[in-house]
Write an enzyme that holds these catalytic residues in place. Structure first.
Site, mmCIF file in Angstrom:
data_model
loop_
_atom_site.group_PDB
_atom_site.id
_atom_site.type_symbol
_atom_site.label_atom_id
_atom_site.label_comp_id
_atom_site.label_asym_id
_atom_site.label_seq_id
_atom_site.Cartn_x
_atom_site.Cartn_y
_atom_site.Cartn_z
ATOM 1 N N ASN A 96 -53.194 91.383 47.469
ATOM 2 C CA ASN A 96 -53.346 91.956 46.125
ATOM 3 C C ASN A 96 -52.650 91.079 45.076
ATOM 4 O OD1 ASN A 96 -50.605 92.444 46.303
ATOM 5 N ND2 ASN A 96 -50.822 94.621 46.759
ATOM 6 N N SER A 146 -65.494 87.903 45.010
ATOM 7 C CA SER A 146 -66.517 87.297 45.852
ATOM 8 C C SER A 146 -67.864 87.234 45.119
ATOM 9 C CB SER A 146 -66.637 88.156 47.109
ATOM 10 O OG SER A 146 -67.289 87.460 48.123
ATOM 11 N N ASP A 185 -70.491 86.057 57.449
ATOM 12 C CA ASP A 185 -69.226 86.749 57.207
ATOM 13 C C ASP A 185 -68.509 87.077 58.513
ATOM 14 O OD1 ASP A 185 -69.561 86.742 54.506
ATOM 15 O OD2 ASP A 185 -70.327 88.783 54.366
ATOM 16 N N GLN A 231 -72.759 91.856 48.847
ATOM 17 C CA GLN A 231 -71.687 91.251 48.064
ATOM 18 C C GLN A 231 -71.088 92.281 47.114
ATOM 19 O OE1 GLN A 231 -69.169 88.777 48.020
ATOM 20 N NE2 GLN A 231 -71.003 88.026 49.006
ATOM 21 N N GLN A 279 -42.441 90.577 49.422
ATOM 22 C CA GLN A 279 -41.364 90.415 50.412
ATOM 23 C C GLN A 279 -41.888 89.768 51.697
ATOM 24 O OE1 GLN A 279 -42.363 93.210 49.004
ATOM 25 N NE2 GLN A 279 -42.760 94.819 50.512
ATOM 26 N N GLU A 321 -69.998 80.765 45.720
ATOM 27 C CA GLU A 321 -69.267 80.916 46.982
ATOM 28 C C GLU A 321 -70.272 81.010 48.143
ATOM 29 O OE1 GLU A 321 -67.309 84.641 47.349
ATOM 30 O OE2 GLU A 321 -66.031 84.006 49.010
ATOM 31 N N HIS A 322 -71.216 81.966 48.033
ATOM 32 C CA HIS A 322 -72.271 82.117 49.038
ATOM 33 C C HIS A 322 -73.605 81.812 48.381
ATOM 34 C CE1 HIS A 322 -69.125 85.150 50.118
ATOM 35 N NE2 HIS A 322 -69.288 84.639 51.315
ATOM 36 N N HIS A 368 -68.263 94.838 47.992
ATOM 37 C CA HIS A 368 -66.860 94.442 48.202
ATOM 38 C C HIS A 368 -65.941 95.065 47.161
ATOM 39 C CE1 HIS A 368 -66.533 91.879 51.627
ATOM 40 N NE2 HIS A 368 -67.598 91.193 51.293
ATOM 41 N N TYR A 409 -51.048 86.082 55.968
ATOM 42 C CA TYR A 409 -50.901 87.367 55.305
ATOM 43 C C TYR A 409 -52.166 88.184 55.540
ATOM 44 C CZ TYR A 409 -49.554 90.999 52.145
ATOM 45 O OH TYR A 409 -49.201 92.226 51.642
ATOM 46 N N GLU A 452 -44.765 44.953 37.070
ATOM 47 C CA GLU A 452 -44.371 46.330 36.735
ATOM 48 C C GLU A 452 -42.876 46.437 36.450
ATOM 49 O OE1 GLU A 452 -45.841 48.922 39.840
ATOM 50 O OE2 GLU A 452 -47.927 48.680 39.191
ATOM 51 N N HIS A 484 -38.513 45.922 44.477
ATOM 52 C CA HIS A 484 -39.774 45.914 45.216
ATOM 53 C C HIS A 484 -40.181 44.473 45.528
ATOM 54 C CE1 HIS A 484 -40.173 50.082 43.854
ATOM 55 N NE2 HIS A 484 -41.257 50.222 44.595
#
Lengths: 436, 436
Positions: B220, B243, B367, B265, B197, B333-334, B268, B136, B421, B426
């Site tokens: 989104n 981020s 990046d 950062q 969709q 994250e970074h 963003h 995506y 068991e 088995h």
């Protein structure tokens, strides 16, 4: 129950084979909204009130009378006593299984790596273990010591420092085999808590139960819903569907063996799925007959019968190559290759949780003690996921150490691309490192 | 906007430091029920009506007038034309980035392995690629060609046979940089579809869009909700939060550089988080001053200002060891280590998505073009997860080939545990393989 099991029987040459196969595999895990609402409220309460909430839910649902969560912790000495109290044969079997599982999983350990480029830039990947992991173990009839070994040992092999286990003990009754397995697997702390409150306690932490980074292990619908809800806040393993086996047989294995292998899946529960593919119609007849005879000897014959009637199938294929193709579509959790030269045949298998090769390798060996994990992707998810392993308890950090020389070449590339994306601070931070 | 940025400033010696830090990091991804309901209906409709439904939603949401989904596919020739139509500098930068990303990710490829035990039993793990993956790519302002490279290249390195990409093209407008990146990365088919969709078309497949096994890439709130809903039916990468960057600096880096790294950062989006840890109070003052000066030069100064005011912080620590501890709690994250001997220091880091070492290694290099992936775990999930990698497009099948001799020893262990068991089929399937 002694009526004949009406086991589905069809052939890959049927005109409507594709739709028949699709219908056979269709399984919708309808999520129950009422379960989800109950779980959401319990989690919210546990997050807010900690120990007090967990204690209330535990006393209510498990019919216990504890006055503090500390009372619900099982000391290590009690785990050891459970192990020492087992009949020698069971204790030795558990230990033998644990040793083999540990030894196989040690081969999965990932190591850090790095390399240096010509201009001195260093790139790599640092591998570390999770700090603390939570293991959910169901109570009651679905309490399987083998499951404790399969979930706990990979975490310990990965180097997880603290492994917390929760297990509900309705009416205070503890399963000695489960406690013994926890002792063998090296579980650090055990609490007699279950349900959504057990998941919540580990996800958020309480005054008594430490917060974990990931929660693994099977559970009922409430546990599954709770794991789904805390996912993202902590890691979880996958929410498993019903168990499945696909047997591909050339027709030369004892039909009783194949029938019993199908039973070993079907006996788990009514939703379990057992399918046999063979090019040999007479062999399918023989297995059908074996099923009818042998089921009568099975203590769990009602479950087996329902499972095979509702979700089982004997399918005739054109040849073994077609069986491999169909198997790749099914992406079975357990795949038995009961045929000549299964090692060569296994190269044709693209999607399967575990591949059991040869007439001697029944699935049960893998369920308990062959070494590989018995927590496997179900419901066609082997198309994109793997058995539980050490890698589920390790994670990676990228390593980037750009040399001064490297910053000159990389800085220009980064700045060009950053300007193209309209991110000026990105560009400028790279340009600062360029030598004037 | 030229008012001073009121950047949070506190110290690890503050009595309420722990609660301040917790409050700083707190971020609830409130799931919007109305979004989720819209998404559920779109997915249901796409599953049921296929192409027709996807076409309707696309024309409605993206203001297009297509009469068939085939019209919405972008031919390979158009991708190549986009690449060839770029200014040479951009094309070369994209290619240079792709080459480095590919070369780093090739080091992540997992291989199958197996071993044979003394009794002839073979155990192992077979590694295979996913068959088909969906990528995506957001449309509009968040359309980043670097993101196409970072998601597509690992899949192709893993050996994924077919890589499908969907990208919304509101009013039919196509982002040439994104198409060029798709051409470089080897994306096989591109459809101009977006939203729930787009996710639904790839998850369920339609007459025109092939069904995929896993869906990756940012989007989104509608895309995120759709991915959450199809998860389990297909694989997904993680649903990312805002981020973040954490910079640890000894106080000897140019404060302008550090300020710009924090901006990279913050620019963003308003929810992005930028934090600086340093033992040097005077240095924190300098960075504070740099921020006030430099922000005025930034085209995205409004976003930067909001992000830093709402979620940024300059934190004084006792020493660098304490900074490492705090960093391990944050699991950023970074993580930038802007200090002497960052390689030695990196051994103290347990949880981080990517570690940028040395004063020259600004995050922007990673990046775009250093090589490692820029899709990284956010919101403290680096405690239990890893950067996107080749391993996300490969999966494992356990291999178990028990020899006739092995079946004798393993069969007894398995039968003992299975009886324990209460699983008789088995046990019996294992006992069938025992020689009488």
């Amino acid at each position: 129950m002694s009526a004949e099991i009406k086991l589905r029987r069809f052939s890959s040459t049927d005109a409507d084979f594709d739709s028949k196969l699709k219908a056979l595999l269709a399984f919708e895990t309808a999520q129950d909204d009422s379960v989800d609402e109950v779980v959401a409220n319990i989690l919210k309460d546990v997050k807010k009130r900690g120990d007090a909430a967990v204690l209330e839910y535990t006393n209510r649902f498990d019919k216990t009378n504890a006055t503090s969560l500390t009372q619900l912790e099982i000391p290590q000495a009690e785990l050891l006593a459970a192990l020492n109290g087992l009949p020698a044969e069971q204790r030795d079997a558990l230990k033998a299984a644990a040793d083999r599982v540990r030894s196989y999983h040690e081969k999965q350990l990932m190591a850090s790596w790095q390399y240096t480029e010509a201009d001195g830039t260093i790139l790599g990947q640092q591998v570390t273990a999770l700090d603390r992991v939570g293991l959910y173990v169901p109570g009651g009839k679905a309490a399987y010591p083998s499951s404790v070994l399969m979930n706990a040992i990979p975490a310990k092999v990965a180097g997880v420092e603290e492994l917390i286990m929760v297990v509900p003990t309705p009416h205070g009754e503890k399963n000695q085999l489960v406690l013994a397995a926890a002792a063998i697997a090296g579980v650090d702390r055990v609490f007699c808590i279950g349900g959504a409150q057990g998941v919540g306690a580990m996800a958020y932490g309480t005054e008594t139960v430490p917060q974990v980074d990931k929660i693994v292990g099977p559970g009922n619908a409430y546990v599954a819903a709770a794991k789904r809800r805390v996912f993202g806040f902590v890691g979880i393993d996958m929410v498993a569907g019903p168990s499945e086996i696909l047997v591909i047989c050339d027709g030369k294995t004892n039909p009783d063996w194949v029938a019993m292998d199908l039973f070993s899946q079907a006996e788990h529960d009514e939703l379990a799925q057992a399918i046999l593919l063979s090019p040999d119609a007479a062999f399918l007849d023989q297995v059908y007959a074996s099923i009818q005879t042998l089921v009568k000897t099975m203590p769990r014959q009602d479950i087996i019968s329902t499972s095979l009637t509702d979700r089982g199938a004997l399918i005739q294929v054109r040849d073994l190559d077609e069986a491999a193709e169909i198997s790749n579509y099914i992406a079975p959790e357990h795949l038995e290759l009961s045929l000549e030269d299964p090692l060569a045949f296994s190269k044709k298998i693209k999607h399967a949780g575990a591949i059991f090769m040869g007439r001697d390798t029944c699935e049960a060996l893998g369920d308990y003690c062959a070494g590989p994990n018995h927590v496997l992707p179900t419901s066609r998810t082997a198309r994109f996921s793997s058995p539980l392993g050490v890698y589920d308890f390790q994670k990676r950090s990228s390593l980037i150490f750009v040399s001064s020389a490297g910053a000159q070449t990389l800085g220009k590339v980064a700045a060009t691309l950053a300007y193209g994306e309209g991110l000026q601070a990105h560009a400028q931070s790279a340009e600062y490192r360029l030598k004037k």
